[in-house]
Design a protein around this motif. Sequence first.
Motif, PDB file in Angstrom:
ATOM      1  N   GLN A 186     106.710 -28.559 -44.212  1.00 41.46           N
ATOM      2  CA  GLN A 186     105.712 -29.529 -43.782  1.00 41.46           C
ATOM      3  C   GLN A 186     105.880 -30.867 -44.479  1.00 41.46           C
ATOM      4  N   ALA A 187     106.403 -30.836 -45.714  1.00 40.81           N
ATOM      5  CA  ALA A 187     106.514 -32.068 -46.499  1.00 40.81           C
ATOM      6  C   ALA A 187     107.828 -32.794 -46.274  1.00 40.81           C
ATOM      7  N   SER A 188     108.897 -32.044 -45.976  1.00 41.03           N
ATOM      8  CA  SER A 188     110.210 -32.650 -45.830  1.00 41.03           C
ATOM      9  C   SER A 188     110.455 -33.091 -44.392  1.00 41.03           C
ATOM     10  N   ARG A 189     110.907 -34.337 -44.243  1.00 39.85           N
ATOM     11  CA  ARG A 189     111.191 -34.848 -42.900  1.00 39.85           C
ATOM     12  C   ARG A 189     112.327 -34.062 -42.243  1.00 39.85           C
ATOM     13  N   GLY A 190     113.299 -33.630 -43.055  1.00 37.95           N
ATOM     14  CA  GLY A 190     114.417 -32.893 -42.496  1.00 37.95           C
ATOM     15  C   GLY A 190     114.061 -31.493 -42.040  1.00 37.95           C
ATOM     16  N   LEU A 191     113.008 -30.892 -42.642  1.00 40.59           N
ATOM     17  CA  LEU A 191     112.611 -29.526 -42.289  1.00 40.59           C
ATOM     18  C   LEU A 191     111.419 -29.479 -41.348  1.00 40.59           C
ATOM     19  N   ARG A 192     110.814 -30.632 -41.079  1.00 40.04           N
ATOM     20  CA  ARG A 192     109.587 -30.621 -40.289  1.00 40.04           C
ATOM     21  C   ARG A 192     109.803 -30.094 -38.878  1.00 40.04           C
ATOM     22  N   ARG A 193     111.021 -30.247 -38.367  1.00 47.07           N
ATOM     23  CA  ARG A 193     111.286 -29.764 -37.007  1.00 47.07           C
ATOM     24  C   ARG A 193     111.269 -28.236 -36.935  1.00 47.07           C
ATOM     25  N   TYR A 194     111.333 -27.568 -38.109  1.00 45.30           N
ATOM     26  CA  TYR A 194     111.285 -26.110 -38.124  1.00 45.30           C
ATOM     27  C   TYR A 194     109.872 -25.568 -38.318  1.00 45.30           C
ATOM     28  N   ALA A 195     108.876 -26.469 -38.400  1.00 44.41           N
ATOM     29  CA  ALA A 195     107.507 -26.039 -38.683  1.00 44.41           C
ATOM     30  C   ALA A 195     106.696 -25.792 -37.419  1.00 44.41           C
ATOM     31  N   GLY A 196     107.257 -26.082 -36.239  1.00 43.49           N
ATOM     32  CA  GLY A 196     106.529 -25.885 -34.991  1.00 43.49           C
ATOM     33  C   GLY A 196     106.378 -24.414 -34.643  1.00 43.49           C
ATOM     34  N   PRO A 197     105.368 -24.065 -33.852  1.00 41.44           N
ATOM     35  CA  PRO A 197     105.126 -22.658 -33.503  1.00 41.44           C
ATOM     36  C   PRO A 197     106.270 -22.010 -32.740  1.00 41.44           C
ATOM     37  N   THR A 198     106.941 -22.767 -31.882  1.00 40.74           N
ATOM     38  CA  THR A 198     108.042 -22.181 -31.099  1.00 40.74           C
ATOM     39  C   THR A 198     109.175 -21.731 -32.009  1.00 40.74           C
ATOM     40  N   VAL A 199     109.557 -22.580 -32.961  1.00 35.13           N
ATOM     41  CA  VAL A 199     110.630 -22.225 -33.891  1.00 35.13           C
ATOM     42  C   VAL A 199     110.219 -21.043 -34.744  1.00 35.13           C
ATOM     43  N   ARG A 200     108.973 -21.006 -35.178  1.00 40.57           N
ATOM     44  CA  ARG A 200     108.517 -19.913 -36.038  1.00 40.57           C
ATOM     45  C   ARG A 200     108.483 -18.587 -35.279  1.00 40.57           C
ATOM     46  N   ILE A 201     108.139 -18.625 -34.004  1.00 32.99           N
ATOM     47  CA  ILE A 201     108.166 -17.402 -33.202  1.00 32.99           C
ATOM     48  C   ILE A 201     109.602 -16.912 -33.027  1.00 32.99           C
ATOM     49  N   LEU A 202     110.521 -17.839 -32.781  1.00 35.55           N
ATOM     50  CA  LEU A 202     111.933 -17.451 -32.659  1.00 35.55           C
ATOM     51  C   LEU A 202     112.464 -16.895 -33.971  1.00 35.55           C
ATOM     52  N   GLU A 203     112.048 -17.489 -35.076  1.00 33.75           N
ATOM     53  CA  GLU A 203     112.470 -16.990 -36.384  1.00 33.75           C
ATOM     54  C   GLU A 203     111.941 -15.581 -36.635  1.00 33.75           C
ATOM     55  N   LEU A 204     110.715 -15.331 -36.217  1.00 33.21           N
ATOM     56  CA  LEU A 204     110.140 -13.991 -36.354  1.00 33.21           C
ATOM     57  C   LEU A 204     110.882 -12.989 -35.483  1.00 33.21           C
ATOM     58  N   ALA A 205     111.191 -13.393 -34.251  1.00 34.57           N
ATOM     59  CA  ALA A 205     111.865 -12.477 -33.326  1.00 34.57           C
ATOM     60  C   ALA A 205     113.300 -12.193 -33.750  1.00 34.57           C
ATOM     61  N   ALA A 206     113.888 -13.100 -34.539  1.00 31.42           N
ATOM     62  CA  ALA A 206     115.293 -12.936 -34.918  1.00 31.42           C
ATOM     63  C   ALA A 206     115.524 -11.717 -35.788  1.00 31.42           C
ATOM     64  N   THR A 207     114.504 -11.262 -36.521  1.00 31.68           N
ATOM     65  CA  THR A 207     114.691 -10.116 -37.413  1.00 31.68           C
ATOM     66  C   THR A 207     114.653  -8.786 -36.674  1.00 31.68           C
ATOM     67  N   ALA A 208     114.022  -8.737 -35.510  1.00 32.19           N
ATOM     68  CA  ALA A 208     113.813  -7.464 -34.808  1.00 32.19           C
ATOM     69  C   ALA A 208     115.123  -6.727 -34.506  1.00 32.19           C
ATOM     70  N   PRO A 209     116.136  -7.372 -33.904  1.00 31.77           N
ATOM     71  CA  PRO A 209     117.360  -6.618 -33.615  1.00 31.77           C
ATOM     72  C   PRO A 209     118.078  -6.133 -34.864  1.00 31.77           C
ATOM     73  N   PHE A 210     117.988  -6.881 -35.954  1.00 31.09           N
ATOM     74  CA  PHE A 210     118.648  -6.452 -37.194  1.00 31.09           C
ATOM     75  C   PHE A 210     117.973  -5.216 -37.778  1.00 31.09           C
ATOM     76  N   HIS A 211     116.621  -5.193 -37.728  1.00 33.40           N
ATOM     77  CA  HIS A 211     115.916  -4.009 -38.198  1.00 33.40           C
ATOM     78  C   HIS A 211     116.206  -2.805 -37.302  1.00 33.40           C
ATOM     79  N   ALA A 212     116.242  -3.050 -36.003  1.00 33.13           N
ATOM     80  CA  ALA A 212     116.521  -1.952 -35.070  1.00 33.13           C
ATOM     81  C   ALA A 212     117.916  -1.385 -35.303  1.00 33.13           C
ATOM     82  N   PHE A 213     118.897  -2.261 -35.461  1.00 32.49           N
ATOM     83  CA  PHE A 213     120.274  -1.809 -35.675  1.00 32.49           C
ATOM     84  C   PHE A 213     120.393  -1.050 -36.990  1.00 32.49           C
ATOM     85  N   PHE A 214     119.719  -1.548 -38.031  1.00 30.81           N
ATOM     86  CA  PHE A 214     119.734  -0.871 -39.324  1.00 30.81           C
ATOM     87  C   PHE A 214     119.134   0.525 -39.197  1.00 30.81           C
ATOM     88  N   GLY A 215     117.989   0.630 -38.525  1.00 33.66           N
ATOM     89  CA  GLY A 215     117.358   1.930 -38.353  1.00 33.66           C
ATOM     90  C   GLY A 215     118.209   2.898 -37.553  1.00 33.66           C
TER      91      GLY A 215
END
Length: 341
Positions: free
Chosen positions: A216-245
Amino acid sequence: MPTPPPGGDSSPLHAMTGLMWMPTAPPTFPRMIAFHPQPVPVIPALMLVLLIAYFAGVVRLRLRGDRWPVHRSVLWALGIATVLAMTATGVDGYGMELFSAHMVQHMVLSMLAPVFLVLGAPITLTLRALPARPAGRISARSILLAVLHSRPARFLAHPVTSLSLFLVSLYGLYFTPIFDVLMGTMWGHNLMLLHFLAVGFLYFWCVLGIDPSPRQASRGLRRYAGPTVRILELAATAPFHAFFGVMLMMSVALIVGFYRQPIPGWGIAPLADQAVGGGIAWGFTEIPTLIVLGVIFLQWQRSDERRTRRIERSAARAEAERAAYNDYLARLASADERRGL
């Protein structure tokens, strides 16, 4: 007093018995949830300190006349209680004997407890509770703000870094000798559990965006603070956990050597227990993912509502100014008519 390993096993796999509570009976639900403090309760003691410090901050705000949301305090207490349930009960002891019990610890400490702790907004509370910096002097609040704005913090808050650290807790730990080395000592065991908690907190701190963060404070990272990016970041872990399991469930050999010896009299085969642990790793992700998605969508909705109200207020002010200006022109015209101009 700590109990000896079942069947008199004196192998190096259980060399830490003197500093850990070790179960001697097969696991049952009452035995798993029973309170069993360790001889050196490192993590439970730390959790109690954090709980006391949090509520000391809440009391400080109340004495100052400021409010703090009750639900934030409840969520923080719930997060602390979740950690204690994994480190001060039979779960911790059985986690030294069964891979499935250890995997319960891993999933809860890395994916569930951090969500509750992040939702408690401890950084916001700390910044509000600490006194402002006196002129020309360094304070605890200024140090915390400097850390939040530092280059290392920006590096850790980057999606690639936080996601990589989160996934290394799976693949880098269990598919290398690191796991067996850490499980060989009480301090290594606690360090691993703290790692799960810290990495999970970092990951969900960035994804949820409740507390101030470098994103939120860094201009370079602010583009990653939006809800769409955060949802994609959350979804990115699902296949890795599934494959590990799936890898754990389908493996015909033990992934880690620490659990290679079956406990006499328990009737639990290590390979079958590993498959159960794989199922836990695969299926557990649904619970925290749904919680976090719900919070992000709620934040998104409230953000849209605030933006709508802001636009409406701006439009209302513009309309009021236009009406006042028209009224002013009308009064000028009326005055000119009365003067016969």
